[in-house]
Design a protein around this motif. Structure first.
Motif, PDB file in Angstrom:
ATOM      1  N   ASP A   1       0.952  -1.244  -0.038  1.00  0.00           N
ATOM      2  CA  ASP A   1      -0.126  -0.083  -0.200  1.00  0.00           C
ATOM      3  C   ASP A   1       1.024   1.351  -0.083  1.00  0.00           C
ATOM      4  O   ASP A   1       0.373   2.287  -0.559  1.00  0.00           O
ATOM      5  CB  ASP A   1      -0.841  -0.078   1.241  1.00  0.00           C
ATOM      6  CG  ASP A   1      -2.031  -1.298   1.312  1.00  0.00           C
ATOM      7  OD1 ASP A   1      -2.677  -1.091   0.382  1.00  0.00           O
ATOM      8  OD2 ASP A   1      -1.783  -2.061   2.424  1.00  0.00           O
ATOM      9  N   ILE A   2       2.011   1.000   0.617  1.00  0.00           N
ATOM     10  CA  ILE A   2       3.086   2.284   0.506  1.00  0.00           C
ATOM     11  C   ILE A   2       4.227   1.744   0.235  1.00  0.00           C
ATOM     12  O   ILE A   2       4.762   0.885   0.928  1.00  0.00           O
ATOM     13  CB  ILE A   2       3.075   2.882   2.102  1.00  0.00           C
ATOM     14  CG1 ILE A   2       1.684   3.456   2.458  1.00  0.00           C
ATOM     15  CG2 ILE A   2       3.939   3.983   2.278  1.00  0.00           C
ATOM     16  CD1 ILE A   2       1.446   3.567   3.998  1.00  0.00           C
ATOM     17  N   ILE A   3       5.106   2.396  -0.652  1.00  0.00           N
ATOM     18  CA  ILE A   3       6.320   1.974  -0.851  1.00  0.00           C
ATOM     19  C   ILE A   3       7.281   3.401  -0.967  1.00  0.00           C
ATOM     20  O   ILE A   3       6.950   4.703  -1.357  1.00  0.00           O
ATOM     21  CB  ILE A   3       6.201   1.743  -2.580  1.00  0.00           C
ATOM     22  CG1 ILE A   3       5.460   0.476  -2.643  1.00  0.00           C
ATOM     23  CG2 ILE A   3       7.666   1.433  -2.907  1.00  0.00           C
ATOM     24  CD1 ILE A   3       5.357   0.122  -4.243  1.00  0.00           C
TER      25      ILE A   3
ATOM     26  N   VAL B   1       7.316   7.178   7.920  1.00  0.00           N
ATOM     27  CA  VAL B   1       6.456   6.175   7.571  1.00  0.00           C
ATOM     28  C   VAL B   1       5.301   6.287   8.843  1.00  0.00           C
ATOM     29  O   VAL B   1       4.296   6.255   7.889  1.00  0.00           O
ATOM     30  CB  VAL B   1       7.244   4.678   8.162  1.00  0.00           C
ATOM     31  CG1 VAL B   1       6.264   3.597   7.722  1.00  0.00           C
ATOM     32  CG2 VAL B   1       8.186   4.513   7.171  1.00  0.00           C
ATOM     33  N   PRO B   2       5.244   6.604   9.707  1.00  0.00           N
ATOM     34  CA  PRO B   2       3.952   6.643  10.505  1.00  0.00           C
ATOM     35  C   PRO B   2       3.040   7.724   9.944  1.00  0.00           C
ATOM     36  O   PRO B   2       1.783   7.599   9.943  1.00  0.00           O
ATOM     37  CB  PRO B   2       4.364   7.229  11.833  1.00  0.00           C
ATOM     38  CG  PRO B   2       5.740   6.578  12.026  1.00  0.00           C
ATOM     39  CD  PRO B   2       6.332   6.864  10.602  1.00  0.00           C
ATOM     40  N   GLN B   3       3.455   8.737   9.546  1.00  0.00           N
ATOM     41  CA  GLN B   3       3.007   9.964   8.847  1.00  0.00           C
ATOM     42  C   GLN B   3       2.082   9.577   7.598  1.00  0.00           C
ATOM     43  O   GLN B   3       0.908   9.923   7.184  1.00  0.00           O
ATOM     44  CB  GLN B   3       3.494  11.154   8.601  1.00  0.00           C
ATOM     45  CG  GLN B   3       3.662  12.051   9.745  1.00  0.00           C
ATOM     46  CD  GLN B   3       5.460  11.592  10.530  1.00  0.00           C
ATOM     47  OE1 GLN B   3       5.607  10.427  10.064  1.00  0.00           O
ATOM     48  NE2 GLN B   3       5.942  12.586  10.929  1.00  0.00           N
ATOM     49  N   LEU B   4       2.905   8.616   6.846  1.00  0.00           N
ATOM     50  CA  LEU B   4       2.438   8.117   5.601  1.00  0.00           C
ATOM     51  C   LEU B   4       1.326   7.131   5.734  1.00  0.00           C
ATOM     52  O   LEU B   4       0.139   6.988   4.957  1.00  0.00           O
ATOM     53  CB  LEU B   4       3.618   7.350   4.878  1.00  0.00           C
ATOM     54  CG  LEU B   4       4.591   8.240   4.034  1.00  0.00           C
ATOM     55  CD1 LEU B   4       5.606   7.471   3.869  1.00  0.00           C
ATOM     56  CD2 LEU B   4       4.282   9.184   3.106  1.00  0.00           C
TER      57      LEU B   4
ATOM     58  N   LEU C   1      -4.445   5.881   5.511  1.00  0.00           N
ATOM     59  CA  LEU C   1      -5.404   5.384   6.293  1.00  0.00           C
ATOM     60  C   LEU C   1      -6.834   6.594   6.159  1.00  0.00           C
ATOM     61  O   LEU C   1      -7.918   6.190   6.028  1.00  0.00           O
ATOM     62  CB  LEU C   1      -5.431   5.432   7.776  1.00  0.00           C
ATOM     63  CG  LEU C   1      -4.597   4.149   8.333  1.00  0.00           C
ATOM     64  CD1 LEU C   1      -4.229   4.257   9.689  1.00  0.00           C
ATOM     65  CD2 LEU C   1      -5.472   2.803   7.919  1.00  0.00           C
ATOM     66  N   SER C   2      -6.454   7.953   5.967  1.00  0.00           N
ATOM     67  CA  SER C   2      -7.572   8.813   5.583  1.00  0.00           C
ATOM     68  C   SER C   2      -7.794   8.817   4.069  1.00  0.00           C
ATOM     69  O   SER C   2      -8.999   9.368   4.034  1.00  0.00           O
ATOM     70  CB  SER C   2      -6.828  10.395   6.062  1.00  0.00           C
ATOM     71  OG  SER C   2      -5.861  10.662   5.468  1.00  0.00           O
ATOM     72  N   GLU C   3      -6.915   8.696   3.352  1.00  0.00           N
ATOM     73  CA  GLU C   3      -7.401   8.954   1.696  1.00  0.00           C
ATOM     74  C   GLU C   3      -7.586   7.441   1.024  1.00  0.00           C
ATOM     75  O   GLU C   3      -8.389   7.430   0.186  1.00  0.00           O
ATOM     76  CB  GLU C   3      -6.175   9.369   1.167  1.00  0.00           C
ATOM     77  CG  GLU C   3      -5.944  10.711   1.636  1.00  0.00           C
ATOM     78  CD  GLU C   3      -6.870  11.926   1.235  1.00  0.00           C
ATOM     79  OE1 GLU C   3      -7.646  11.766   0.132  1.00  0.00           O
ATOM     80  OE2 GLU C   3      -6.943  12.611   1.968  1.00  0.00           O
TER      81      GLU C   3
END
Length: 590
Positions: free
Chosen positions: A93-95, A104-107, A112-114
């Protein structure tokens, strides 16, 4: 929410995983084991071999199957060098690559919001080349003080990133970018904090540790112009900085590259008494022709001269290495020279592995690639030769006394013998097994073990009885005491109060908004060690706590803690009082 980590590859990756885990915890996450069900899975990948790439993909698929709603993060060298391939992994989901690790936590929160996939490499707009996406960082990414997940007695400290050597088989310079070295002051600060909290072994690690300080514009911010820093350069800067910290601990270098160091360089390191008698020197081959083809600038004779220097300093100096089997163009004669090197060097351990082709490297386009079966057989022959030499090295330790840092219990035989078998490492990196009374935590300090036989991949022996302390030993203990050094002004502190009997200073690792340590200037191991003659001193400490608390504005209350002895959580053997305030505290504590 829960987050799990799966880390592949080197010690740098391990350190960076610890840093990212800490960042998640600051955001309120709970870190769980990699196999547990979690809300977020983070793969910190390696791309040294194809197998490492495959393991990253397998873990992502397995965890997504276990929890389809989880957020899967793929970071590190694999996406940095294979951005187009990793873009095709539907499970990710995130690369992101090897930069901006603490984001990473902010990403995750953004995802999760988008609920929209994030690929920080391809989203940057920089087109990938044949070796992946270029690293854009031109300075070291400071990760702060990283609390060890290896256990409180052993810790990693990352000192540098990047490599400019471009060995013909290696993709890592493309994955990690140019050399960036960490500030010596920041290294020393992290080491001091770790030692103060009870750490007994610090492992210095980097992508190419020996290249520390080699980049243009590097500044040693500890160099005050005095004679002590004259001629000190490279990784010796970090070793000296940590060696100067008082306390009973050791320093270990994760690896040294023969492409950077030589016999003179090693000789300069041997004067540091806290440096472990172990060196990982990556030989990669015993054939000068193959070494040259690998774009590594030394000869087999140069390598053996480094081995000679170390063995003359300590016949039991532990030397470990890596050797590639089946490099493109390697003949049977070349390979036989690698076998000969194993015999001559007397290694403790050899990591022998078949050559793994990495697209984007010079070796990938070379002629004379060795077949898979032949590579496998050569690696197995190397492993057998290495095992023979390891056994010979370990047999040579029988009858000696090794100073061991216990790490974990491996066998509970209390029902039969009342003892537990422990495992730890000696200074020379030999694994040592020994029995100790059951129920006793052996991780508190070093122990001396008389070696009796080789055992599994290490040796085993019995604990050497401690000799009774005498006045000279007590004086040495006091001179090594960190708090005595602080009380004497040898180590600077952020003072809150001082008089002729006590010193109060702000803790480096505060557990509350206000956290002050109060220590007597007289050395007392603990409250239990105080005698009747110390009654006035103890009374003075308790009365001054009230005054110090008032000066710090703790009008709504505070907590006073005195840890005494091993079971009481005491980590520094000098009586000290914790004064904590400015936050609500539960009862019982803990």
């Amino acid at each position: 929410m829960k987050v799990a980590f799966y880390t592949l590859g080197c010690k740098v990756n391990q350190y960076e995983t610890q840093a990212v885990a800490q960042e998640f915890m600051r955001h309120g996450y709970v870190v769980v084991e990699e196999s547990e069900t979690a809300d977020v899975y983070v793969v910190n990948s390696c791309s040294v071999t194809r197998m490492a790439d495959r393991k990253s993909r397998q873990y992502l698929r397995r965890m997504k199957k276990q929890n389809p709603e989880a957020v899967a993060v793929l970071m590190g060298c694999y996406p940095q060098t294979n951005p187009l391939e990793t873009e095709q992994l539907e499970e990710a989901d995130i690369i992101l690559g090897t930069e901006n690790k603490l984001s990473v936590p902010q990403l995750v929160e953004h995802y999760l919001s988008e609920r929209k996939r994030i690929n920080s490499l391809l989203d940057s707009g920089i087109a990938p080349g044949p070796s992946g996406c270029p690293v854009t960082e031109d300075c070291y990414e400071e990760l702060g003080t990283v609390k060890s997940l290896m256990g409180s007695r052993r810790a990693l400290i990352k000192v540098q990133d990047g490599c400019n050597r471009f060995c013909s088989y290696c993709i890592i310079p493309h994955a990690r970018g140019p050399i960036r070295s960490r500030s010596p002051q920041n290294i020393k600060n992290e080491a001091f904090e770790l030692v103060s909290s009870g750490c007994r072994e610090i492992v210095l690690t980097g992508i190419n540790t020996a290249l520390y300080g080699a980049e243009k514009g590097f500044k040693n911010d500890l160099d005050d112009g005095s004679a002590q820093w004259q001629g000190v350069k490279g990784i010796e800067i970090a070793v000296k900085a940590i060696n100067d910290i008082p306390g009973d601990f050791r320093i270990r270098l994760s690896s040294l590259e023969p492409t950077v160091v030589d016999s003179n360089y090693l000789t300069g390191l041997l004067k540091y008494e806290k440096l472990a008698h172990h060196a990982h020197l990556s030989a990669q081959s015993g054939s000068d022709r193959v070494i040259k083809s690998m774009n590594r600038h030394y000869s087999c004779a140069d390598y053996l001269d480094m081995v000679r220097i170390l063995k003359e300093f300590d016949p039991h100096y532990g030397i470990t290495t890596d050797i590639i089997a089946g490099f493109p163009g390697e003949t049977e004669e070349d390979f036989s020279q690698s076998l000969e090197l194993v015999k001559k060097a007397g290694f403790l351990k050899v990591h022998a592995f078949p050559y793994s082709d990495r697209p984007g490297t010079k070796a990938s386009g070379m002629e004379g690639h060795v077949g898979a079966q032949e590579k496998k057989e050569r690696a197995e022959r190397l492993a057998r030769a290495a095992q023979e030499q390891s056994e010979a090295f370990r047999k040579g330790l029988i009858g000696t006394v090794l100073r061991v840092l216990p790490e974990e219990p491996v066998l509970d035989a209390s029902a039969a013998t009342g003892e537990t078998v422990w495992r730890g490492h000696a200074s020379n990196y030999t694994e040592v097994y020994f029995a100790a009374p059951s129920g006793k935590d052996m991780t508190e300090d070093f122990v001396d073990v008389i070696i009796q036989e080789i055992f599994e991949d290490g040796v085993s022996g019995k604990l050497k009885a401690k000799e009774p302390a005498n006045a000279a030993e007590k004086e040495k203990h006091m001179s090594d005491c960190i708090f005595c050094k602080i009380a004497n002004g040898d180590i600077p502190s952020n003072k809150a109060y001082e008089d002729d009997q006590i010193l109060a200073f702000h803790d480096l690792d505060p557990q509350a908004p206000v956290h002050v340590l109060i220590i007597p200037k007289k050395h007392l191991d603990s409250l239990s060690a105080a005698g009747e003659e110390d009654a006035k001193l103890l009374s003075h400490i308790m009365l001054k706590i009230r005054d110090i608390a008032a000066d710090l504005g703790l009008e709504n209350g505070y907590r006073v803690v005195i840890n005494t002895g091993e079971d009481g959580g005491q980590t520094v053997k000098h009586l000290h009082v914790h004064l904590l305030g400015k936050r609500s505290m539960k009862w019982p504590p803990g």
